[in-house]
Design an enzyme around this catalytic site. Structure first.
Site, PDB file in Angstrom:
ATOM      1  N   LYS A  13      30.967  -8.652 109.475  1.00 25.05           N
ATOM      2  CA  LYS A  13      31.122  -9.981 110.095  1.00 25.05           C
ATOM      3  C   LYS A  13      30.367 -10.058 111.421  1.00 25.05           C
ATOM      4  CE  LYS A  13      35.615  -9.617 110.291  1.00 25.05           C
ATOM      5  NZ  LYS A  13      35.771  -8.260 109.727  1.00 25.05           N
ATOM      6  N   ARG A  88      43.552 -14.445 111.018  1.00 24.93           N
ATOM      7  CA  ARG A  88      43.902 -13.206 110.316  1.00 24.93           C
ATOM      8  C   ARG A  88      45.309 -13.247 109.732  1.00 24.93           C
ATOM      9  NH1 ARG A  88      39.952  -9.781 113.480  1.00 24.93           N
ATOM     10  NH2 ARG A  88      39.871  -7.790 112.422  1.00 24.93           N
ATOM     11  N   ARG A 127      30.245   3.499 112.678  1.00 23.87           N
ATOM     12  CA  ARG A 127      29.887   2.395 113.581  1.00 23.87           C
ATOM     13  C   ARG A 127      29.768   2.888 115.030  1.00 23.87           C
ATOM     14  NH1 ARG A 127      33.147  -3.157 113.354  1.00 23.87           N
ATOM     15  NH2 ARG A 127      34.953  -1.871 113.872  1.00 23.87           N
ATOM     16  N   ARG A 159      34.293   2.868 119.072  1.00 24.69           N
ATOM     17  CA  ARG A 159      35.523   2.153 119.406  1.00 24.69           C
ATOM     18  C   ARG A 159      36.740   3.050 119.209  1.00 24.69           C
ATOM     19  NH1 ARG A 159      35.131  -3.641 116.453  1.00 24.69           N
ATOM     20  NH2 ARG A 159      37.310  -3.122 116.058  1.00 24.69           N
ATOM     21  N   ARG A 170      44.165  -0.157 109.689  1.00 23.94           N
ATOM     22  CA  ARG A 170      43.597  -1.512 109.769  1.00 23.94           C
ATOM     23  C   ARG A 170      43.355  -2.091 108.374  1.00 23.94           C
ATOM     24  NH1 ARG A 170      38.714   0.077 112.969  1.00 23.94           N
ATOM     25  NH2 ARG A 170      37.955  -2.060 112.816  1.00 23.94           N
TER      26      ARG A 170
END
Ligand code: ADP
Ligand code: ADP
Ligand code: ZN
Length: 215
Positions: A13, A88, A127, A159, A170
Site C-alpha cells: 500500500k 481498518r 522491509r 520498523r 499483525r
C-alpha cells in the site's frame, strides 16, 4: 479522485500510494505514517499509540477517527485523497462514511491489493523504512546505496513492528478485524480487487487502470 487503498500489512500500500500520489497529484494519507511521526515527536497521541503499535495491535478506534477527521478536512484534500491504512475496522469505516458525507467527498473506489500470506511475511521481514515515508526491501526493492533512502538521503531503519513475532500478530489482527471490510465495501459496490503479487510497476499499472475510470 477519492480512493482508499486496502490490503494486509506488507501488501504494498505504502509503496504504491507514494507513486500514485505523485501521478494523480492527490495527498497520500497514511495513518501509519501519521502515528509514527507522533511517536517520533513523543506527542501525547504518539505515546498512547506506541503501546499498541509495538505489540502489533490496532490503536483504538476513537483515536483514529479523530485523527482522520482532522486530516480529511485539511485544504489539500479539496481535489481528492488517497487513504492508506484507514479504515481498518467496521466502526472506522462507519465513521468514515459519516465524515465523507459531511464534507461531500464520498469514496469512488476501495482498491484491495491481494497478496498471499507467505509473500507478506517475506515482504515485511525484508522491509527497510525511511522517516520520509519511503520504504524499500533488502531483496525486492533495494535502494541505490545500501542503507540510504534514494528519495531524501536519510538512513534507513527496520520498523519495531517488522520483527517475525509482531508480523504474525499483525496478520492475525488483519484477519480478525480488518478483513471483514472486504465484504463491507463489496456490498457497497466500491471494492476492486488487484493482484498484488507482481512487480511494483505491474501493480502500479493495474491500479492506474482503476483510478483512471474515476478522473
Ligand atoms: P504496506 O504499506 O502495505 O505495509 P509496503 O509498501 O511498505 O507495504 O511494502 C512492504 C514491503 O514489500 C516493502 O519492503 C516494499 O519495498 C516491498 N514491496 C512492495 N511492493 C512490492 C512488490 N510488488 N514486489 C515485491 N516487493 C514489494
Ligand atoms: P502496515 O505496514 O502494517 O500496513 P501501517 O504503517 O499502516 O502498517 O500501520 C502500523 C501500525 O499503526 C498498525 O499496526 C497499527 O498499530 C497502527 N495503525 C495504523 N493505521 C491504523 C488504523 N486505521 N487503525 C488502528 N491502528 C492503526
Ligand atoms: Zn527518505
Amino acid at each position: 479522485m477519492n480512493i482508499a487503498l486496502f490490503g494486509p500489512p506488507g501488501a504494498g500500500k505504502g509503496t504504491q500510494a507514494k507513486e500514485l500520489s505523485k501521478h494523480y497529484k492527490i495527498p497520500h494519507i497514511s495513518t501509519g505514517d501519521i502515528l509514527r511521526a507522533n511517536v517520533r515527536d513523543a506527542t501525547e497521541l504518539g505515546l498512547k499509540a506506541k503501546e499498541y503499535m509495538d505489540k502489533g495491535e490496532l490503536v483504538p478506534d476513537d483515536v483514529l477517527i479523530g485523527l482522520i477527521r482532522n486530516r480529511l478536512t485539511e485544504p489539500d484534500c479539496e481535489m481528492g485523497y488517497l487513504l492508506d491504512g484507514y479504515p481498518r475496522t467496521i466502526p472506522q469505516a462507519d465513521a468514515l462514511t459519516d465524515i465523507l458525507a459531511e464534507i461531500n467527498k464520498p469514496l469512488d473506489a476501495v482498491i484491495n491489493i491481494e497478496v498471499s500470506d507467505e509473500e507478506l511475511v517475506k515482504r515485511l521481514s525484508g522491509r527497510r523504512s525511511c522517516s520520509c515515508g519511503e520504504s524499500y526491501h533488502l531483496m525486492f526493492n533495494p535502494p541505490e546505496k545500501e542503507g540510504v533512502c534514494d528519495a531524501c538521503g536519510s538512513g534507513l531503519y527496520q520498523r519495531d513492528d517488522d520483527g517475525e513475532e509482531v508480523i504474525l500478530q499483525r496478520l492475525a489482527v488483519y484477519n480478525e478485524k480488518t478483513k471483514p471490510l472486504i465484504d463491507y465495501y463489496g456490498n457497497e459496490g466500491l471494492l476492486v480487487n488487484i493482484n498484488g503479487a507482481g512487480a511494483v510497476d505491474e501493480v502500479f499499472r493495474d491500479i492506474c487502470n482503476v483510478m483512471d475510470q474515476h478522473k
